[in-house]
Scaffold this motif. Structure first.
Motif, PDB file in Angstrom:
ATOM      1  N   HIS A   1      24.516  55.648  83.717  1.00 51.48           N
ATOM      2  CA  HIS A   1      24.474  54.410  84.517  1.00 51.48           C
ATOM      3  C   HIS A   1      25.410  53.345  83.947  1.00 51.48           C
ATOM      4  O   HIS A   1      26.129  52.674  84.691  1.00 51.48           O
ATOM      5  CB  HIS A   1      23.034  53.892  84.591  1.00 51.48           C
TER       6      HIS A   1
ATOM      7  N   CYS B   1      24.477  55.943  78.529  1.00 48.37           N
ATOM      8  CA  CYS B   1      24.013  56.787  79.637  1.00 48.37           C
ATOM      9  C   CYS B   1      25.000  56.764  80.810  1.00 48.37           C
ATOM     10  O   CYS B   1      25.946  55.979  80.840  1.00 48.37           O
ATOM     11  CB  CYS B   1      22.652  56.303  80.104  1.00 48.37           C
TER      12      CYS B   1
ATOM     13  N   CYS C   1      20.660  49.850  79.089  1.00 50.08           N
ATOM     14  CA  CYS C   1      20.182  50.320  80.391  1.00 50.08           C
ATOM     15  C   CYS C   1      18.688  50.585  80.244  1.00 50.08           C
ATOM     16  O   CYS C   1      18.200  50.905  79.154  1.00 50.08           O
ATOM     17  CB  CYS C   1      20.928  51.587  80.802  1.00 50.08           C
TER      18      CYS C   1
ATOM     19  N   CYS D   1      17.059  53.017  81.609  1.00 51.55           N
ATOM     20  CA  CYS D   1      16.704  54.417  81.865  1.00 51.55           C
ATOM     21  C   CYS D   1      16.210  55.089  80.570  1.00 51.55           C
ATOM     22  O   CYS D   1      16.507  54.632  79.466  1.00 51.55           O
ATOM     23  CB  CYS D   1      17.910  55.183  82.426  1.00 51.55           C
TER      24      CYS D   1
HETATM   25 ZN   LIG Z   1      20.931  54.463  82.123  1.00 53.35          ZN
END
Ligand SMILES: [Zn+2]
Ligand SMILES: [Zn+2]
Length: 227
Positions: free
Chosen positions: A76, A74, A62, A64
């Motif tokens: 997400h 994470c 990801c 992020c």
């Molecule tokens: Zn993430």
């Protein structure tokens, strides 16, 4: 491609069990996010804080900071996995399209997604499947579903289409056309074979229904076929 996140950011219902005790899993479920499949196993996630991140599900990555800096799984990544498990987003390799007949969202192979029409399991009739002609009660056998609509197929020898053929009035003009055979009765002598025993016939999908099994109410709940 259909944006399955078209309704905007939502939070998902919490699990009844204390199955997911990880705080990131809890946030993945509770926070308002939208997940948009981009194809090739990539998903765009709009977070509750209005940041947009890209999740590579198969690679487990990801964009992020939580994942980039800490290397953790994470919220997400977890959210994308949850939405796939719950049928809200297509898994990698699949794409969301509408059933050409009932418009319900189905997931098809992304390589063939552009080459529609596609049908959901309820609308699609399989070759060899027995069906009943709703107009006459005759039992028929499906040869196959065509890619054409009833108003695109001419009836041989008649100055009309499948849609405007008198017995087909009342069925949707944009219905997919299904080719069927009348089953040849067993023990039929050659001189008894009629044209209808060897010809293929084109029917609008809605004129055909699966034979009812005892206790099977599925045809009654079909909003297009209910009477
Ligand atoms: Zn993430
Ligand atoms: Zn359908």
């Amino acid at each position: 491609m259909i944006d399955t996140a078209a309704s905007g950011k939502v939070s998902l219902a919490p699990l009844a069990e204390t199955e997911e005790m990880n705080p990131r899993s809890q946030r993945a479920r509770a926070e308002r996010m939208s997940v948009t499949p981009l194809g090739g196993g990539l998903y765009e996630v709009e977070s509750q804080s209005d940041n947009t991140y890209f999740v590579d599900l198969l690679g487990g990555r990801c964009t992020c900071p939580d994942h980039m800096m800490r290397g953790v799984r994470c919220k997400h990544l977890r959210r994308v996995a949850i939405e796939i498990n719950e049928g809200r987003a297509p898994p990698p390799g699949k794409e969301a399209v509408e059933c050409a007949r009932c418009q319900s969202v189905i997931f098809v192979d992304e390589k063939t997604a552009a080459a529609g029409p596609h049908y959901c399991d309820h609308c699609e009739l399989q070759p060899g499947e027995p069906v009943v002609d709703r107009a006459t009660g005759d039992l028929l056998v499906v040869v196959g579903m065509t890619d054409h609509r009833a108003d695109q197929v001419e009836v041989p020898g008649r100055d009309c289409t499948v849609a405007t053929y008198p017995a087909n009035e009342g069925y949707p003009a944009d219905d997919p056309v299904v080719e069927v055979l009348y089953p040849i009765p067993s023990g039929l002598r050659p001189e008894q074979v009629e044209a209808r025993h060897v010809r293929r016939y084109s029917f609008p999908r809605s004129r055909l229904q699966r034979p009812e099994r005892p206790g099977d109410q599925s045809e009654l709940t079909d909003f297009r076929e209910a009477e």
